[in-house]
Design a protein around this motif. Structure first.
Motif, PDB file in Angstrom:
ATOM      1  N   GLN A 191      -3.085  -1.924  -1.504  1.00 35.60           N
ATOM      2  CA  GLN A 191      -2.742  -2.801  -0.378  1.00 35.60           C
ATOM      3  C   GLN A 191      -1.748  -2.111   0.552  1.00 35.60           C
ATOM      4  O   GLN A 191      -1.882  -2.170   1.766  1.00 35.60           O
ATOM      5  N   LEU A 192      -0.757  -1.447  -0.018  1.00 35.55           N
ATOM      6  CA  LEU A 192       0.256  -0.773   0.799  1.00 35.55           C
ATOM      7  C   LEU A 192      -0.329   0.413   1.552  1.00 35.55           C
ATOM      8  O   LEU A 192       0.127   0.741   2.652  1.00 35.55           O
ATOM      9  N   ALA A 193      -1.360   1.044   1.008  1.00 39.17           N
ATOM     10  CA  ALA A 193      -1.975   2.204   1.658  1.00 39.17           C
ATOM     11  C   ALA A 193      -2.592   1.825   3.005  1.00 39.17           C
ATOM     12  O   ALA A 193      -2.700   2.672   3.896  1.00 39.17           O
ATOM     13  N   ASP A 194      -2.979   0.562   3.156  1.00 36.83           N
ATOM     14  CA  ASP A 194      -3.589   0.098   4.398  1.00 36.83           C
ATOM     15  C   ASP A 194      -2.558  -0.338   5.443  1.00 36.83           C
ATOM     16  O   ASP A 194      -2.926  -0.700   6.557  1.00 36.83           O
ATOM     17  N   LEU A 195      -1.277  -0.308   5.080  1.00 38.56           N
ATOM     18  CA  LEU A 195      -0.214  -0.750   5.980  1.00 38.56           C
ATOM     19  C   LEU A 195       0.568   0.451   6.515  1.00 38.56           C
ATOM     20  O   LEU A 195       0.508   1.536   5.938  1.00 38.56           O
ATOM     21  N   PRO A 196       1.315   0.257   7.585  1.00 33.63           N
ATOM     22  CA  PRO A 196       2.151   1.349   8.119  1.00 33.63           C
ATOM     23  C   PRO A 196       3.208   1.790   7.096  1.00 33.63           C
ATOM     24  O   PRO A 196       3.594   1.008   6.219  1.00 33.63           O
ATOM     25  N   PRO A 197       3.706   3.012   7.218  1.00 33.46           N
ATOM     26  CA  PRO A 197       4.701   3.534   6.268  1.00 33.46           C
ATOM     27  C   PRO A 197       5.968   2.678   6.161  1.00 33.46           C
ATOM     28  O   PRO A 197       6.516   2.542   5.065  1.00 33.46           O
ATOM     29  N   ALA A 225       6.229  -0.485   6.251  1.00 27.96           N
ATOM     30  CA  ALA A 225       5.951  -1.610   5.356  1.00 27.96           C
ATOM     31  C   ALA A 225       6.070  -1.189   3.898  1.00 27.96           C
ATOM     32  O   ALA A 225       6.621  -1.919   3.077  1.00 27.96           O
ATOM     33  N   SER A 226       5.588  -0.003   3.576  1.00 24.44           N
ATOM     34  CA  SER A 226       5.717   0.504   2.200  1.00 24.44           C
ATOM     35  C   SER A 226       7.178   0.692   1.832  1.00 24.44           C
ATOM     36  O   SER A 226       7.600   0.348   0.725  1.00 24.44           O
ATOM     37  N   LEU A 227       7.967   1.236   2.753  1.00 24.19           N
ATOM     38  CA  LEU A 227       9.393   1.446   2.484  1.00 24.19           C
ATOM     39  C   LEU A 227      10.124   0.117   2.287  1.00 24.19           C
ATOM     40  O   LEU A 227      10.956  -0.010   1.378  1.00 24.19           O
ATOM     41  N   MET A 243      18.537   4.938   0.054  1.00 26.03           N
ATOM     42  CA  MET A 243      17.765   3.733   0.181  1.00 26.03           C
ATOM     43  C   MET A 243      17.398   3.186  -1.195  1.00 26.03           C
ATOM     44  O   MET A 243      18.152   2.486  -1.795  1.00 26.03           O
ATOM     45  N   THR A 244      16.223   3.513  -1.728  1.00 28.23           N
ATOM     46  CA  THR A 244      15.751   2.905  -2.959  1.00 28.23           C
ATOM     47  C   THR A 244      15.377   3.962  -3.986  1.00 28.23           C
ATOM     48  O   THR A 244      15.039   5.087  -3.646  1.00 28.23           O
ATOM     49  N   ASP A 245      15.455   3.568  -5.251  1.00 31.36           N
ATOM     50  CA  ASP A 245      15.070   4.467  -6.327  1.00 31.36           C
ATOM     51  C   ASP A 245      13.632   4.238  -6.769  1.00 31.36           C
ATOM     52  O   ASP A 245      13.121   4.970  -7.597  1.00 31.36           O
ATOM     53  N   ALA A 246      12.988   3.207  -6.258  1.00 34.95           N
ATOM     54  CA  ALA A 246      11.605   2.908  -6.617  1.00 34.95           C
ATOM     55  C   ALA A 246      10.665   3.864  -5.892  1.00 34.95           C
ATOM     56  O   ALA A 246      10.958   4.351  -4.814  1.00 34.95           O
ATOM     57  N   ALA A 247       9.536   4.130  -6.520  1.00 36.50           N
ATOM     58  CA  ALA A 247       8.527   5.000  -5.921  1.00 36.50           C
ATOM     59  C   ALA A 247       7.174   4.299  -5.991  1.00 36.50           C
ATOM     60  O   ALA A 247       6.966   3.411  -6.823  1.00 36.50           O
ATOM     61  N   LEU A 248       6.271   4.708  -5.113  1.00 35.39           N
ATOM     62  CA  LEU A 248       4.933   4.100  -5.118  1.00 35.39           C
ATOM     63  C   LEU A 248       4.266   4.225  -6.474  1.00 35.39           C
ATOM     64  O   LEU A 248       3.526   3.340  -6.888  1.00 35.39           O
ATOM     65  N   GLY A 249       4.529   5.311  -7.195  1.00 31.70           N
ATOM     66  CA  GLY A 249       3.936   5.512  -8.515  1.00 31.70           C
ATOM     67  C   GLY A 249       4.385   4.480  -9.535  1.00 31.70           C
ATOM     68  O   GLY A 249       3.743   4.313 -10.567  1.00 31.70           O
ATOM     69  N   ASP A 250       5.488   3.782  -9.255  1.00 28.71           N
ATOM     70  CA  ASP A 250       5.978   2.737 -10.155  1.00 28.71           C
ATOM     71  C   ASP A 250       5.186   1.435 -10.027  1.00 28.71           C
ATOM     72  O   ASP A 250       5.304   0.557 -10.871  1.00 28.71           O
ATOM     73  N   LEU A 251       4.398   1.323  -8.979  1.00 29.73           N
ATOM     74  CA  LEU A 251       3.672   0.094  -8.691  1.00 29.73           C
ATOM     75  C   LEU A 251       2.287   0.109  -9.322  1.00 29.73           C
ATOM     76  O   LEU A 251       1.714   1.167  -9.578  1.00 29.73           O
ATOM     77  N   ARG A 293       8.679  -6.552  11.651  1.00 31.49           N
ATOM     78  CA  ARG A 293       7.224  -6.361  11.729  1.00 31.49           C
ATOM     79  C   ARG A 293       6.662  -6.032  10.344  1.00 31.49           C
ATOM     80  O   ARG A 293       5.631  -6.584   9.928  1.00 31.49           O
ATOM     81  N   ALA A 294       7.334  -5.160   9.614  1.00 34.58           N
ATOM     82  CA  ALA A 294       6.874  -4.791   8.271  1.00 34.58           C
ATOM     83  C   ALA A 294       6.886  -6.004   7.333  1.00 34.58           C
ATOM     84  O   ALA A 294       5.952  -6.200   6.553  1.00 34.58           O
ATOM     85  N   LEU A 295       7.936  -6.813   7.414  1.00 33.93           N
ATOM     86  CA  LEU A 295       8.003  -8.011   6.571  1.00 33.93           C
ATOM     87  C   LEU A 295       6.858  -8.966   6.877  1.00 33.93           C
ATOM     88  O   LEU A 295       6.261  -9.540   5.962  1.00 33.93           O
ATOM     89  N   ARG A 296       6.537  -9.149   8.148  1.00 34.17           N
ATOM     90  CA  ARG A 296       5.427 -10.033   8.514  1.00 34.17           C
ATOM     91  C   ARG A 296       4.105  -9.487   7.985  1.00 34.17           C
ATOM     92  O   ARG A 296       3.259 -10.237   7.496  1.00 34.17           O
ATOM     93  N   GLN A 297       3.908  -8.180   8.091  1.00 39.10           N
ATOM     94  CA  GLN A 297       2.674  -7.569   7.579  1.00 39.10           C
ATOM     95  C   GLN A 297       2.587  -7.731   6.062  1.00 39.10           C
ATOM     96  O   GLN A 297       1.522  -8.075   5.529  1.00 39.10           O
TER      97      GLN A 297
END
Length: 85
Positions: free
Chosen positions: A16-22, A24-26, A1-9, A56-60
């Motif tokens: 903001q992503l912590a309040d959304l479903p997993p 959405a973060s992906l 999938m992706t090489d980015a990680a949450l720690g890069d943000l 659904r994730a994109l809308r959120q």
């Protein structure tokens, strides 16, 4: 999938992503690491997840102001999604 990680943000984005479903973060990480905008079909194929879950994730993410959507004038019409900022 992706090489980015949450720690890069940055911290506000991670919070903001912590309040959304997993999913959405992906999706956000996939768009963050992308070399350009992606359509729903491209994201669904790349992430191997159901289209309804990705949509659904994109809308959120859009409701949170984390991604933007631009219409693409093709046949059939579709939209391209990208990370804001």
């Amino acid at each position: 999938m992706t090489d980015a990680a949450l720690g890069d943000l940055d911290r506000p984005t991670r919070e903001q992503l912590a309040d959304l479903p997993p999913t959405a973060s992906l999706v956000y990480l996939e768009l963050y690491a992308a070399d350009g905008p992606r359509t729903l079909r491209q994201l669904t194929y790349r992430m191997a997840r159901p289209e309804t879950s990705i949509h659904r994730a994109l809308r959120q993410l859009h409701d949170e102001g984390l991604v933007s959507c631009d219409p693409r004038h093709t046949d059939p019409p579709s939209s391209e999604w990208s990370v804001d900022g």
